[in-house]
Design a protein around this motif. Structure first.
Motif, PDB file in Angstrom:
ATOM      1  N   LEU A  65       0.832  -1.209   0.000  1.00 58.66           N
ATOM      2  CA  LEU A  65       0.000   0.000   0.000  1.00 58.66           C
ATOM      3  C   LEU A  65       0.862   1.253   0.000  1.00 58.66           C
ATOM      4  CD1 LEU A  65      -2.745  -1.031   2.584  1.00 58.66           C
ATOM      5  CD2 LEU A  65      -3.108  -0.601   0.157  1.00 58.66           C
ATOM      6  N   ALA A  66       1.928   1.244   0.802  1.00 59.65           N
ATOM      7  CA  ALA A  66       2.819   2.408   0.867  1.00 59.65           C
ATOM      8  C   ALA A  66       3.492   2.650  -0.475  1.00 59.65           C
ATOM      9  CB  ALA A  66       3.876   2.191   1.962  1.00 59.65           C
ATOM     10  N   LEU A  67       3.909   1.568  -1.146  1.00 59.33           N
ATOM     11  CA  LEU A  67       4.531   1.715  -2.462  1.00 59.33           C
ATOM     12  C   LEU A  67       3.553   2.302  -3.472  1.00 59.33           C
ATOM     13  CD1 LEU A  67       6.566  -1.618  -2.711  1.00 59.33           C
ATOM     14  CD2 LEU A  67       7.509   0.701  -2.784  1.00 59.33           C
ATOM     15  N   ALA A  68       2.292   1.860  -3.425  1.00 64.18           N
ATOM     16  CA  ALA A  68       1.288   2.387  -4.347  1.00 64.18           C
ATOM     17  C   ALA A  68       1.111   3.890  -4.154  1.00 64.18           C
ATOM     18  CB  ALA A  68      -0.037   1.660  -4.149  1.00 64.18           C
ATOM     19  N   MET A  69       1.013   4.332  -2.895  1.00 62.73           N
ATOM     20  CA  MET A  69       0.827   5.756  -2.626  1.00 62.73           C
ATOM     21  C   MET A  69       2.087   6.550  -2.954  1.00 62.73           C
ATOM     22  SD  MET A  69      -1.664   5.933   0.688  1.00 62.73           S
ATOM     23  CE  MET A  69      -2.251   7.535   0.165  1.00 62.73           C
ATOM     24  N   ALA A  70       3.245   5.944  -2.712  1.00 64.33           N
ATOM     25  CA  ALA A  70       4.496   6.632  -3.030  1.00 64.33           C
ATOM     26  C   ALA A  70       4.648   6.824  -4.533  1.00 64.33           C
ATOM     27  CB  ALA A  70       5.678   5.838  -2.476  1.00 64.33           C
ATOM     28  N   ARG A  71       4.291   5.799  -5.313  1.00 68.44           N
ATOM     29  CA  ARG A  71       4.384   5.912  -6.773  1.00 68.44           C
ATOM     30  C   ARG A  71       3.417   6.977  -7.297  1.00 68.44           C
ATOM     31  NH1 ARG A  71       8.612   2.899  -6.531  1.00 68.44           N
ATOM     32  NH2 ARG A  71       8.521   0.673  -6.920  1.00 68.44           N
ATOM     33  N   LEU A  72       2.219   7.022  -6.725  1.00 66.00           N
ATOM     34  CA  LEU A  72       1.257   8.045  -7.139  1.00 66.00           C
ATOM     35  C   LEU A  72       1.774   9.436  -6.815  1.00 66.00           C
ATOM     36  CD1 LEU A  72      -2.092   6.353  -6.053  1.00 66.00           C
ATOM     37  CD2 LEU A  72      -1.448   6.943  -8.386  1.00 66.00           C
ATOM     38  N   ALA A  73       2.372   9.585  -5.625  1.00 64.57           N
ATOM     39  CA  ALA A  73       2.914  10.888  -5.232  1.00 64.57           C
ATOM     40  C   ALA A  73       4.033  11.322  -6.164  1.00 64.57           C
ATOM     41  CB  ALA A  73       3.426  10.827  -3.794  1.00 64.57           C
ATOM     42  N   LEU A  74       4.816  10.355  -6.628  1.00 65.69           N
ATOM     43  CA  LEU A  74       5.932  10.663  -7.523  1.00 65.69           C
ATOM     44  C   LEU A  74       5.435  11.053  -8.914  1.00 65.69           C
ATOM     45  CD1 LEU A  74       9.042  10.658  -7.890  1.00 65.69           C
ATOM     46  CD2 LEU A  74       8.855   8.254  -8.562  1.00 65.69           C
ATOM     47  N   LYS A  75       4.400  10.369  -9.398  1.00 67.89           N
ATOM     48  CA  LYS A  75       3.919  10.581 -10.756  1.00 67.89           C
ATOM     49  C   LYS A  75       2.908  11.715 -10.883  1.00 67.89           C
ATOM     50  CE  LYS A  75       6.026   6.993 -12.712  1.00 67.89           C
ATOM     51  NZ  LYS A  75       7.000   7.128 -13.809  1.00 67.89           N
ATOM     52  N   LEU A  76       2.131  11.931  -9.818  1.00 66.59           N
ATOM     53  CA  LEU A  76       1.006  12.874  -9.918  1.00 66.59           C
ATOM     54  C   LEU A  76       0.933  13.737  -8.667  1.00 66.59           C
ATOM     55  CD1 LEU A  76      -1.397  13.623 -11.745  1.00 66.59           C
ATOM     56  CD2 LEU A  76      -2.750  11.938 -10.526  1.00 66.59           C
ATOM     57  N   PRO A  77       1.610  14.888  -8.649  1.00 67.94           N
ATOM     58  CA  PRO A  77       1.601  15.750  -7.464  1.00 67.94           C
ATOM     59  C   PRO A  77       0.191  16.241  -7.140  1.00 67.94           C
ATOM     60  CG  PRO A  77       3.333  16.392  -9.010  1.00 67.94           C
ATOM     61  CD  PRO A  77       2.458  15.413  -9.728  1.00 67.94           C
ATOM     62  N   GLY A  78      -0.016  16.589  -5.877  1.00 64.77           N
ATOM     63  CA  GLY A  78      -1.294  17.167  -5.489  1.00 64.77           C
ATOM     64  C   GLY A  78      -1.992  16.433  -4.367  1.00 64.77           C
ATOM     65  N   GLY A  79      -1.508  15.239  -3.988  1.00 61.95           N
ATOM     66  CA  GLY A  79      -2.112  14.520  -2.885  1.00 61.95           C
ATOM     67  C   GLY A  79      -3.196  13.550  -3.320  1.00 61.95           C
ATOM     68  N   PRO A  80      -3.713  12.733  -2.392  1.00 63.23           N
ATOM     69  CA  PRO A  80      -4.678  11.680  -2.719  1.00 63.23           C
ATOM     70  C   PRO A  80      -5.941  12.174  -3.415  1.00 63.23           C
ATOM     71  CG  PRO A  80      -3.792  11.316  -0.535  1.00 63.23           C
ATOM     72  CD  PRO A  80      -3.278  12.656  -0.983  1.00 63.23           C
TER      73      PRO A  80
END
Length: 448
Positions: A65-80
């Motif tokens: 789960l942490a990796l999924a959120m980290a990858r999203l943060a890296l690819k798409l700034p702006g938060g969840p």
């Protein structure tokens, strides 16, 4: 080019009020290490060896789960809110973030109760009932005042609390090593049969202790160099805490008889007192209270940022987005404080462990919605490898089952309760001439 609706990010606070690299890492470590671990040995003690297998499931699932959120943060700034809006639209983003906001509010109440529970080891009169509630409410009010001065003040408190709260975790490990070195036997785990139900039940209780790994991603808008800082803080912080949790929890259960551990409001203090004396036990209890206090600080900061992001999308009244000179959404802070205080008052009971378990499970279920949807978003937007994203999704679903129907129904009921509020907020914003959130494209590398 496909367009997706997403709310504009809130304006960042002044640089002096933002979180740096160390503070972001401490936000992750300090949010995870809190009341959850200080009470975890007591809540999982009845499960016996199921604990070890549950830890394996929890560590693998949480890291995915942490990796999924980290990858999203890296690819798409702006938060969840942005990730979910791009992947599934505004309504899903609102329901998810509203549920997460509920998890923060209930989490603040749970850790405030844990502050009183820890101090109850030193001052027995505050270990339950009205005195416990008074201590919990006092903790919430102090944290609200700290957060009122801005993210920098909250971040400094988080760094300090994180350094302090690791002490009892390491201390119980040293005591186990001392026992082994002197040839003294270790206490046996509870004689519970190994079963899927036992593993799932223990893992669900562990989940609350692990919630917080997403804190760096949620606080993206108040973090310097977020694209670099957030992914590393999320993954490194989660792995570091997972290893400490595993060793520390087993150490407590090897030092205390299962029956004693299962009824303790301060298991780390009870585990150290027989060897180091009552003064040392009292000191560990106070550190446990500081640990829970630090977690409450991070949860309040996160809840304010989440409420502000929802309000900036037009899904909460505008008052939730208005900030003071320190960049703090004051009405969002007031709402978090009020709800947490009401939850503490509603949970007054003579049984500390029972009350904490229920509030913690409801908080964990509400947070699970965010974890599940973000893992699905990472899969849909191809931000994470399908296998890892799939494991994260399966883990989140399994934790809903492990939490039990009562906590799950409460979590989903509170989640759906936000929809009428969203409808009313949008009407209110429309009458006030509020603007519609901007439409933004998903980055090319995230498009299908």
């Amino acid at each position: 080019m496909e367009l997706h609706t997403a709310p504009p990010p809130p304006p960042p606070p002044p640089p002096s009020k933002r979180l740096g690299k160390v503070m972001s890492l401490c936000m992750v470590v300090g949010t995870i290490i809190g009341s959850g671990i200080t009470v975890l040995p007591a809540t999982v003690a009845p499960f016996g060896f199921n604990i070890v297998l549950a830890f394996a499931v929890t560590i693998v699932g949480t890291i995915c789960l942490a990796l999924a959120m980290a990858r999203l943060a890296l690819k798409l700034p702006g938060g969840p809110y942005t990730y979910i809006s791009v992947a599934f639209g505004d309504t899903t983003a609102f329901v998810t973030m509203w549920s997460y906001l509920i998890s923060q509010w209930t989490g603040v109440a749970a850790v405030a109760i844990a502050v009183g529970g820890a101090l109850g080891h030193v001052f027995p009169m505050v270990s339950s009932g009205v005195p416990l509630a008074a201590v919990a409410i006092g903790s919430i009010l102090v944290l609200a005042l700290v957060n009122l001065t801005g993210a920098r003040s909250a971040g400094m408190l988080q760094v300090t609390a994180t350094l302090i709260k690791i002490v009892p975790l390491l201390l119980v490990v040293l005591l186990v090593l001392l026992r082994l070195g002197t040839g003294q036997p270790l206490e046996a785990l509870a004689p519970a049969p190994i079963s899927m139900a036992g593993i799932a039940g223990a893992a669900a209780l562990m989940l609350f202790a692990f919630t917080g790994f997403e804190s760096a991603a949620v606080s993206t808008n108040v973090t310097d160099d977020a694209a670099d800082v957030v992914p590393s803080a999320t993954v490194n912080g989660t792995i570091f805490v997972a290893l400490i949790y595993l060793v520390a929890t087993l150490s407590v259960l090897w030092l205390l008889p299962a029956a004693v551990a299962g009824s303790s409001s301060a298991p780390f203090a009870d585990a150290t007192a027989p060897t180091l004396g009552p003064v040392a036990g009292a000191l560990v209890a106070v550190i446990g209270a500081i640990s829970a206090f630090g977690t409450g600080n991070a949860l309040i900061l996160l809840s304010v940022e989440v409420a502000r992001s929802i309000a900036n999308a037009g899904d909460l009244p505008p008052a939730f987005a208005r900030t003071n000179r320190a960049g703090v959404a004051t009405f969002s802070l007031l709402a978090a404080t009020t709800v947490a205080v009401l939850l503490v008052l509603a949970s007054i009971s003579d049984n500390f462990v029972t009350v904490f378990n229920f509030v913690a499970l409801v908080s964990a279920v509400a947070a699970l919605v965010l974890y599940l949807v973000c893992a699905a978003a990472a899969l849909k937007l191809k931000a994470e490898k399908p296998v890892l994203a799939g494991i994260a999704i399966l883990y989140a679903v399994a934790m809903f089952v492990g939490a039990g129907w009562e906590a799950t129904l409460w979590g989903f009921g509170l989640m759906l309760a936000g929809l009428p509020l969203r409808w009313w907020s949008r009407r209110l914003n429309s009458k006030a001439g509020g603007s519609t959130p901007a439409t933004v494209p998903a980055p090319a590398e995230l498009r299908e």
